[in-house]
Each structure stands twice: as structure tokens, then as C-alpha cells.
Design a protein around this motif. Structure first.
Motif, mmCIF file in Angstrom:
data_model
loop_
_atom_site.group_PDB
_atom_site.id
_atom_site.type_symbol
_atom_site.label_atom_id
_atom_site.label_comp_id
_atom_site.label_asym_id
_atom_site.label_seq_id
_atom_site.Cartn_x
_atom_site.Cartn_y
_atom_site.Cartn_z
ATOM 1 N N ILE A 1 0.854 -1.188 0.000
ATOM 2 C CA ILE A 1 0.000 0.000 0.000
ATOM 3 C C ILE A 1 0.890 1.238 0.000
ATOM 4 O O ILE A 1 1.835 1.334 0.793
ATOM 5 C CB ILE A 1 -0.922 0.025 1.236
ATOM 6 N N ILE A 2 0.598 2.167 -0.897
ATOM 7 C CA ILE A 2 1.325 3.440 -0.930
ATOM 8 C C ILE A 2 0.321 4.566 -0.721
ATOM 9 O O ILE A 2 -0.713 4.617 -1.387
ATOM 10 C CB ILE A 2 2.056 3.645 -2.269
ATOM 11 N N MET A 3 0.626 5.451 0.207
ATOM 12 C CA MET A 3 -0.209 6.626 0.455
ATOM 13 C C MET A 3 0.583 7.863 0.029
ATOM 14 O O MET A 3 1.787 7.941 0.280
ATOM 15 C CB MET A 3 -0.583 6.712 1.938
ATOM 16 N N ALA A 4 -0.087 8.806 -0.585
ATOM 17 C CA ALA A 4 0.562 10.053 -0.988
ATOM 18 C C ALA A 4 -0.252 11.228 -0.469
ATOM 19 O O ALA A 4 -1.484 11.217 -0.539
ATOM 20 C CB ALA A 4 0.678 10.135 -2.510
ATOM 21 N N THR A 5 0.425 12.231 0.061
ATOM 22 C CA THR A 5 -0.274 13.382 0.622
ATOM 23 C C THR A 5 0.599 14.627 0.568
ATOM 24 O O THR A 5 1.824 14.544 0.587
ATOM 25 C CB THR A 5 -0.682 13.114 2.083
ATOM 26 N N ASN A 6 -0.055 15.778 0.495
ATOM 27 C CA ASN A 6 0.642 17.061 0.637
ATOM 28 C C ASN A 6 0.677 17.486 2.096
ATOM 29 O O ASN A 6 1.465 18.344 2.487
ATOM 30 C CB ASN A 6 -0.072 18.153 -0.168
ATOM 31 N N LEU A 7 -0.222 16.908 2.933
ATOM 32 C CA LEU A 7 -0.401 17.348 4.320
ATOM 33 C C LEU A 7 -0.363 16.151 5.265
ATOM 34 O O LEU A 7 -1.380 15.703 5.758
ATOM 35 C CB LEU A 7 -1.736 18.086 4.474
ATOM 36 N N MET A 8 0.812 15.633 5.527
ATOM 37 C CA MET A 8 0.938 14.452 6.380
ATOM 38 C C MET A 8 0.506 14.739 7.814
ATOM 39 O O MET A 8 0.089 13.836 8.541
ATOM 40 C CB MET A 8 2.386 13.959 6.361
ATOM 41 N N THR A 9 0.591 15.995 8.244
ATOM 42 C CA THR A 9 0.253 16.332 9.627
ATOM 43 C C THR A 9 -1.217 16.091 9.939
ATOM 44 O O THR A 9 -1.603 16.041 11.106
ATOM 45 C CB THR A 9 0.583 17.809 9.919
ATOM 46 N N THR A 10 -2.050 15.949 8.912
ATOM 47 C CA THR A 10 -3.476 15.729 9.156
ATOM 48 C C THR A 10 -3.815 14.247 9.345
ATOM 49 O O THR A 10 -4.958 13.916 9.642
ATOM 50 C CB THR A 10 -4.321 16.281 7.991
ATOM 51 N N TYR A 11 -2.836 13.344 9.160
ATOM 52 C CA TYR A 11 -3.092 11.913 9.349
ATOM 53 C C TYR A 11 -3.502 11.618 10.794
ATOM 54 O O TYR A 11 -2.961 12.194 11.744
ATOM 55 C CB TYR A 11 -1.839 11.091 9.054
ATOM 56 N N ASP A 12 -4.425 10.692 10.953
ATOM 57 C CA ASP A 12 -4.753 10.173 12.271
ATOM 58 C C ASP A 12 -3.554 9.364 12.784
ATOM 59 O O ASP A 12 -2.882 8.672 12.017
ATOM 60 C CB ASP A 12 -5.993 9.271 12.172
ATOM 61 N N GLN A 13 -3.298 9.442 14.092
ATOM 62 C CA GLN A 13 -2.145 8.743 14.664
ATOM 63 C C GLN A 13 -2.211 7.239 14.411
ATOM 64 O O GLN A 13 -1.182 6.571 14.227
ATOM 65 C CB GLN A 13 -2.068 9.010 16.180
#
Length: 476
Positions: free
Chosen positions: A276-288
Motif C-alpha cells: 500500500i502506498i499513500m501520498a499526501t501534501n499534508l501528512m500532519t493531518t493523518y490520524d495517529q
């Protein structure tokens, strides 16, 4: 819920509680085996009351020819009746609550919903369109990419031959690519899939999200099932939409649906044994909870001068009719203009240049260095104008937050608005905001004075009313 009449704050709070309980009831029914073949849409409106004594109106497109819809409506009708007295107390004679149910039928197989007839699924595994040798990456990131590829290649060795299955019963590899837009995250996901000889399936939030109750979690389940069947790399672009922080005390149906989707995603992440690969511009919004399941996080950054030169050189098509080869000095000059551009924006310079030249000269076109320079300069100017607009919008939002709240109360809102900016951009925005703080303080002080005067007026009115009532009592 849409409000077409104005209600007091206490009524709005009570209606939110009702909406929460109603959506929980609908969600519970939608998950029952007897209704799993139905797609259920819900809408609510508070409108002006009719001439009769109705407190609520339940309307739907239910019919006997569609199995289960009449039973579903009956269940909801009983639920509404149980709330009749409470709704009557809340709405009184001021409003009517209209609840609309919309049903669509779909076929089911093996106790689960299948896709609608003749409707192509958006979840399809495809051959990767990029390879690692097409990418221009910093040496450190290239090493990280190779390490991620090896983590996948040696999964069998690690888990089966070395027995790590005793530590982690479900072999998994969850990778996260993060960084500014256009820095190559999607390209890297395709390149990794190509490197391990697998297809890639892109799962976008827009394809997973649904207006029908309970459909988004079912779509997410379908995504993971397809990825397992195809034995492909599962790629979540803009993953923060799906992996974001779950909402505490979710009250609205939309908030509950988002939490339900994120919980379903977590469950499948834990059980899925593929890549699984996740891509984001805003990693800080990820749930812990999502962050803790990531094996490796790779940071993608804007290219430096050398990388930009290499990108520009490689993006010049071999068949492009140029009056003279672009020299190293000219490449360096273009790279300077392109400072701050992503790889995607550099590509856009070439597309813009080609389209303009084709329009002006057609098949007789011959490109010059001035064409290159003009295209890069236009892209740079457009980027700077967009940044100015974005900065002005941020400033306006921050100032509006400060107008309504004290600086301490507005702190959280301001931090969220600045989250996606660079340190330099944050500095520029806050300089502009600080320049307006004196005016903001004056406006807030004026607002507080108005509120105090309004409160004093109400108090005086109450005292006068009480005084008049006392005189009346004495006269009696």
C-alpha cells in the motif's frame, strides 16, 4: 440538515441530537442482511409549517416492487413516531421537519453488494506508466526508494524464511510519500510498482465517497478486495482525505460517515498483506492510528538547481525543431527562472510553449531559446500571482478569525490556515496580519461595547417589566 426557517439556538441543538440518532438508526438498518441490497440516500429539511397539525413528514420513493423498501420505511416511521413528542416540543408550531428517503436497488452476491449492472468499476489495476530511471531524485531519496523496493522484494524472505510471521501475523508493507504538489509522488508510486513487477490500482477519495448511506465503507472494502484479487500495489492519492484524524463527538451525519469510513480503512490496513502506498501534501493531518501503521515515510521536495537543469534537459523532446541546441549556460538560466517550480510545473512550461508555437506557426515552427525563456517566465509569473492570491485569502481568513475571537481562541484556527505554507510564506502572511492587529483590536472592542449595551438594554427592559408587574399586583 437544511433550515428554511429560523429557529432558536436551543431548537438547533436538539435537532442536531435527533439527526445524529436518526443517522445511527439508518446506518444500523442499512447494515442488516435484509436491506444490504439497497442504496439509501437521506436528506432533511426544516420548513414552514403546513395548515395541518403535522410535526414531521416522512417521504420516500419506496414501493412494493423493490424488495425491502416498504419495510425500511416502516422501521423509520416507528422511529419517527417515538420522537414525535420531543420534536413537537422542539418545533412547536414554528416549523415542520421533512425527512426524505431515496432508495436504489442493486444486485447482491455472496451476502455482499456487487457493482450495478453495466457500471464499470473505478477500481481497476493497470500497468505502471513510469519507471524509476525516468525519475530525477536526490541521492538520499533515491536510496530510500530502493530501500522501499527491497522491503517489498524481500517480504517472503523476512516473514516466511526468517519467521517474522510470528511477530506480525499479516505481512504488510505500508509506504507513505509526502511533500508539495507536483514533486513526483504519483510517479514514484508507479515506478515502485514497475520495479517489483506488479500492476497498480489508484483509489481516489472521489471514487470511494458516496452520497448513499453506508456506501463509502463498502466501497473501501471493495478496494481492498480488488487489490488482493489482482495482487497489485494499492495507491491512495491525496490520502489525507481518507486517513485524516477522526472527529471526536461527531454529531452530523456527514461527520459520522467520515469516521465510519476511516475506521473501515484502518481495519483493512491491518488485514491487507499487499503493498500500500499513500501520498499526501499534508501528512500532519493523518490520524495517529494511520501513522503507526506506516513502515516507511519518504519525503519529496521541490528540485534544487541541479535537479531542475537535469529535468529541463530530459524534457526537451528529441524531435523538437530547435534552431540551435540549448547550451549548459542557457539550461542554467532556465533553471534560475524555474526556482521554486515542481517537476510538474516545469513540464507545464514545455506544454504551454508547444501549444503557443503550434498556434502561431503550425508545421513550420522552429523553437528558439527565447521561446523557452518566455514559457518559463510566464509560468513563474502565473505562480507568483497565484501565491499572492492565496496569501491574501489566508490573511483575510486569519483576520476574520481574530475579529470574532480573542487571539488565544483564534490560535488553533490560525495554525491550521498556515499549515501548508513554507516558513517564508508564513512569515509574510503574519507580517501582514500583525500590521492589522491594532485595527482588529479596535473593532473587537467596539463589538464588545455593542454587546454590553445590548445586554444592559435587555436588563433594563426586564427590570421595567418586573416593576410594572409589581404595580399591577398592588392594584389587585
Amino acid at each position: 440538515m437544511k433550515y428554511e426557517v429560523q429557529l432558536p439556538e436551543s431548537s438547533l441543538d436538539n435537532l442536531k441530537d435527533f439527526e445524529k440518532n436518526f443517522n445511527e438508526k439508518v446506518q444500523s438498518l442499512a447494515n442488516e442482511q435484509r436491506f444490504i441490497h439497497l442504496r439509501i440516500g437521506v436528506s432533511m429539511r426544516v420548513v414552514k409549517p403546513t395548515l395541518n397539525d403535522k410535526v414531521y413528514a416522512l417521504v420516500s420513493n419506496s414501493k412494493f416492487s423493490v424488495s425491502g423498501t416498504m419495510d425500511f420505511r416502516a422501521e423509520i416511521s416507528m422511529f419517527m413516531e417515538n420522537y414525535r413528542n420531543k420534536l413537537s416540543d422542539v418545533l412547536k408550531e414554528d416549523a415542520l421537519l421533512v425527512v426524505q428517503l431515496n432508495f436504489q436497488e442493486r444486485e447482491v452476491s455472496d451476502s455482499s453488494a456487487s457493482e450495478d449492472k453495466d457500471e464499470p468499476s473505478p477500481f481497476v489495476a493497470k500497468e505502471p506508466i513510469y519507471t524509476l530511471d525516468q525519475m530525477i531524485l536526490p541521492e538520499e531519496l533515491l536510496k530510500d526508494m530502493q530501500s522501499a523496493i527491497n522491503a517489498v522484494k524481500y517480504q517472503k524472505l523476512i516473514y516466511e524464511d526468517w519467521g517474522f510471521v510470528e511477530v506480525d501475523p499479516v505481512p504488510k508493507c505500508v509506504l507513505n510519500f509526502y511533500g508539495p504538489p507536483g514533486t513526483g509522488k504519483t510517479m514514484a508510486a508507479h515506478a515502485l510498482a514497475a520495479s517489483i513487477g506488479k500492476k497498480i490500482m489508484e483509489a481516489n477519495y472521489g471514487d470511494i465517497e458516496s452520497k448513499f448511506v453506508g456506501d463509502a465503507p463498502k466501497n473501501m472494502k471493495k478496494v481492498f478486495e480488488r487489490a488482493t484479487e489482482e495482487d497489485c500495489v494499492l495507491f491512495f492519492d491525496e490520502a489525507d482525505s481518507v486517513m485524516g484524524k477522526r472527529m471526536e463527538n461527531a454529531s452530523s451525519g456527514a461527520e459520522q460517515a467520515i469516521n465510519s469510513l476511516r475506521s473501515e480503512t484502518l481495519k483493512h490496513l491491518e488485514q491487507h498483506s499487499g503493498v500500500i502506498i499513500m501520498a499526501t501534501n499534508l501528512m500532519t493531518t493523518y490520524d495517529q492510528a494511520f501513522k503507526s501503521r506506516i513502515l516507511k515515510s519518504l519525503k519529496f521536495e521541490l528540485p534544487n538547481k541541479e535537479a531542475r537543469i537535469d529535468m529541463i534537459r530530459k524534457k526537451i523532446p528529441s524531435k523538437m525543431p530547435i534552431d540551435a541546441p540549448i547550451s549548459d549556460e542557457q539550461l542554467s538560466e532556465l533553471s534560475e527562472i524555474a526556482d521554486g517550480m515542481s517537476g510538474r510545473e516545469i513540464k507545464n512550461c514545455f506544454i504551454d510553449m508547444a501549444q503557443r508555437k503550434a498556434n502561431d506557426c503550425g508545421e513550420s515552427a522552429v523553437f528558439t531559446f527565447d521561446d523557452f525563456k518566455g514559457a518559463f517566465s510566464r509560468q513563474k509569473e502565473m505562480m507568483e500571482n497565484l501565491k499572492k492570491e492565496e496569501r491574501r485569502a489566508k490573511e483575510e481568513k486569519i483576520l476574520n478569525a481574530l475579529k470574532r475571537k480573542t487571539p488565544e481562541e483564534a490560535k488553533g484556527r490560525i495554525q491550521s490556515l498556515l499549515e501548508d505554507l513554507t516558513p517564508e510564506e508564513r512569515k509574510n502572511v503574519m507580517e501582514q496580519v500583525n500590521a492589522n492587529l491594532e485595527e482588529i483590536d479596535r473593532m473587537r472592542t467596539d463589538e464588545l461595547k455593542k454587546q454590553e449595551q445590548s445586554n444592559d438594554s435587555e436588563t433594563q427592559k426586564d427590570e421595567n417589566t418586573s416593576h410594572e408587574a409589581g404595580i399591577t399586583d398592588l392594584n389587585k
